[in-house]
Design an enzyme around this catalytic site. Sequence first.
Site, PDB file in Angstrom:
ATOM      1  N   SER A 118     -10.030  -0.171   7.151  1.00 33.26           N
ATOM      2  CA  SER A 118      -9.357  -0.128   5.852  1.00 33.26           C
ATOM      3  C   SER A 118      -8.671  -1.388   5.383  1.00 33.26           C
ATOM      4  O   SER A 118      -8.218  -1.424   4.236  1.00 33.26           O
ATOM      5  CB  SER A 118      -8.341   1.018   5.844  1.00 33.26           C
ATOM      6  OG  SER A 118      -9.015   2.243   6.055  1.00 33.26           O
ATOM      7  N   LYS A 120       0.854  -1.210   0.000  1.00 33.88           N
ATOM      8  CA  LYS A 120       0.000   0.000   0.000  1.00 33.88           C
ATOM      9  C   LYS A 120       0.880   1.246   0.000  1.00 33.88           C
ATOM     10  O   LYS A 120       1.891   1.314   0.720  1.00 33.88           O
ATOM     11  CB  LYS A 120      -0.874  -0.031   1.247  1.00 33.88           C
ATOM     12  CG  LYS A 120      -1.897   1.106   1.337  1.00 33.88           C
ATOM     13  CD  LYS A 120      -2.783   0.891   2.569  1.00 33.88           C
ATOM     14  CE  LYS A 120      -3.906   1.913   2.638  1.00 33.88           C
ATOM     15  NZ  LYS A 120      -4.752   1.695   3.828  1.00 33.88           N
ATOM     16  N   SER A 151      -9.339   1.996   2.969  1.00 30.73           N
ATOM     17  CA  SER A 151      -8.437   2.710   2.098  1.00 30.73           C
ATOM     18  C   SER A 151      -7.421   1.803   1.402  1.00 30.73           C
ATOM     19  O   SER A 151      -6.679   2.272   0.534  1.00 30.73           O
ATOM     20  CB  SER A 151      -7.700   3.779   2.893  1.00 30.73           C
ATOM     21  OG  SER A 151      -6.978   3.174   3.933  1.00 30.73           O
TER      22      SER A 151
END
Lengths: 437, 437
Positions: free
Chosen positions: B170, B76, B146
């Site tokens: 997330s 990420k 996210s």
Amino acid sequence: MSLPRQLDAVSLVDQVKSGTLRVQDIAESLIERIDARDADVRAWAWFDRQLLRDRAELLDEVPIKGPLHGVPIGIKDVISTYDMPTAHNTPRYQHSRTGIDAACVDTLRAAGALIAGKTVTTEFAATLRGGLTRNPLALGHTPGGSSSGSAAAVADWQATLGLGTQTGGSTIRPASFCGVFGWKPTWSSISREGLKMSSTTLDTLGLYARSARDLMLLADVFAIERPERPAPVTLEGVRIALCHTPHWSKALPATQQAMADATALLRAAGAVVTELVLPDTFETIARSHFVIARREGRASFLNEYRTTPKLHDDFKATVENRAGLTVAETRAAYRHADQCRAIFDDLASAYDIVLAPSATGEAPAGQDQTGDASFNSLWTLLQVPVVNVPGLVGAGGLPVGLSLVGRRYDDRKVIALAELAGALFAQNAAIDARQMA
Amino acid sequence: MSLPRQLDAVSLVDQVKSGTLRVQDIAESLIERIDARDADVRAWAWFDRQLLRDRAELLDEVPIKGPLHGVPIGIKDVISTYDMPTAHNTPRYQHSRTGIDAACVDTLRAAGALIAGKTVTTEFAATLRGGLTRNPLALGHTPGGSSSGSAAAVADWQATLGLGTQTGGSTIRPASFCGVFGWKPTWSSISREGLKMSSTTLDTLGLYARSARDLMLLADVFAIERPERPAPVTLEGVRIALCHTPHWSKALPATQQAMADATALLRAAGAVVTELVLPDTFETIARSHFVIARREGRASFLNEYRTTPKLHDDFKATVENRAGLTVAETRAAYRHADQCRAIFDDLASAYDIVLAPSATGEAPAGQDQTGDASFNSLWTLLQVPVVNVPGLVGAGGLPVGLSLVGRRYDDRKVIALAELAGALFAQNAAIDARQMA
């Protein structure tokens, strides 16, 4: 008349704003001091005169950037700086440059600060093994640790402000040993991004200054919330809880005397000082601190363990869990910490402030060990704000600081009371000095 | 016969170790898939074919480094990688390279992993505003966030494993929406150094895989402690607490059905499933989560606020405390969280595991918003381990994951039970599919 390096940040910024002082004058004043003292005090892990002069010149060429314009700040070398290495006092990162500022450094630069250099830390800020720094007040003694360099630099006029960290007692104890104000903020109230992580529950940024009003200025810079009611402006009627803590048996005569003297002085100034005995459950808080620090240290140093065969055995021991901590014990430590935070918050709500020792005594002789964190760790685990108040001096002539401790998010109140108490202790030290002369 | 990109990490490493597969074959299999799918799924924030091929070649030239040798992992883009930018999906850091790996990436590389590229995140991993990624199972739908890119990449065979983060939901929610295993470990059990900080109390690294045994492999890599007693090897007699949570009114039919179906399947397999109603104090846990996330977000984004005039208003609102949070309210939220952790630990000790929703339903249509974190945030605040178990499917044909939740430091037990439940849910989905055919 004071030299620029002897002024506090509030004074410096006043003079820079009024045009009385150039940032380059401040830089030269600092360089002169560092040239004279660095061989003895060894506060700096990395320092470059030319970079400092260049940055100072830039600050003189631009309009006032913010409330710290031109103020030189030493940065503990576990905190990332984009233009200087961040070496953590460990072989693997000896020349490491992340190329990005820690969030706190970014914030300081945006306020106009002059980032002066990197100050000595113990290895990864995670060990009691001493770094090279000596106590500027007595070179044969430790300055404390792990924020050794920052405390020493600020005490010795080699920086106006300093950044440190605290996981056990690494901000408050050096402040006590070196005779400066040290602030361990409420946990999570100032970003720790860009700091070497040791323990998520415990790690806190630390801040050093030679005046409490400088800590208040830093509170402004870091957007620390204002309390609902204004902080006290006098000690008259202030309710102070005198807390010896469960570790009182470790207090040497210097600390015992300081707590007694402080009590007398505060009462004479009109404060109401009563003893606060923490409930029995606090007797094992040091153990919970240890368990949590070790389990989280295991996560923090795992990558170092896996990549660095010559990693110091201290860290291998942590990652390998040689302490043999079990899941049950670990879980119980977190439970205990959760409970103690709620209990302390209740107890502290009956007072304006808590007064406690900052260290077991004056700075011990030698550099091998940075001292005993027993009087600091519990507040770190409770995640409450602490300010070391300097001014009192032990029989050996070295500083004995005391901690003012508040409830979570009461930082400004703690700083305000530290200003009042600091003035009181400093007057008393002056009187003592004249009496001894 | 499966393509390399379709295998899980355990299989891949077996084949690399036995010489059946070269890391370069794995890389080519991945590149082929990414070339075919990236325009539609848009999981990657940064990806370089040549770098991937070079790294794969290096891994083929050295002896087996560790238990992840050759396994491609998507990272990420709020997690630092020394050889790739870390842009946080925000203008200021668009080309930023820290030049240093996050601790978790350092650990993965030391284990032989092939760091495949940077996956899409929402801005600073701190907003519900969607990134560019689409749900690979239904391109008109969100993959959640996210950690959008990591979940999508793993689901779509564009990476074998993925790293995400969780502050609200997330990691778990995208896992649910994309039909993969997602693990939110016990807070502080895996280092977060090198991750964009949003909230110290809440931030947790997240891990994605297509099998539970891959999560167990990751638990080995990250030195997660083994429990005192071995984890269950069968669902027979396992005590499961069915927890609808105080947010059950937000559950759409897909989630309601999944909880009911899972209960029936687990009982049929011999598990003892009983309802756990959390005490009234948990009704305001979402509020405490909000207050803590906001106060800590204020600290986390202060430097961005001070340096970046065009910072998105979401972050300005947080730093400016437009929510008007008071010190009293903030302190109360921390107290509440401390208390709830102790209460949940007690309640959970009567069961082997807790079963709860992972999301309000299937992945919603559109990319603008990444979904509702109500069913995730409370576990994040409680700091307990969670694994999303895929397998069940909603009436719309999209995955509906369910969360297995454990006590702090019971991660391996949660993963083991996720493996058993996952097999059960997958069999059921296969039966349903055959029945519908």
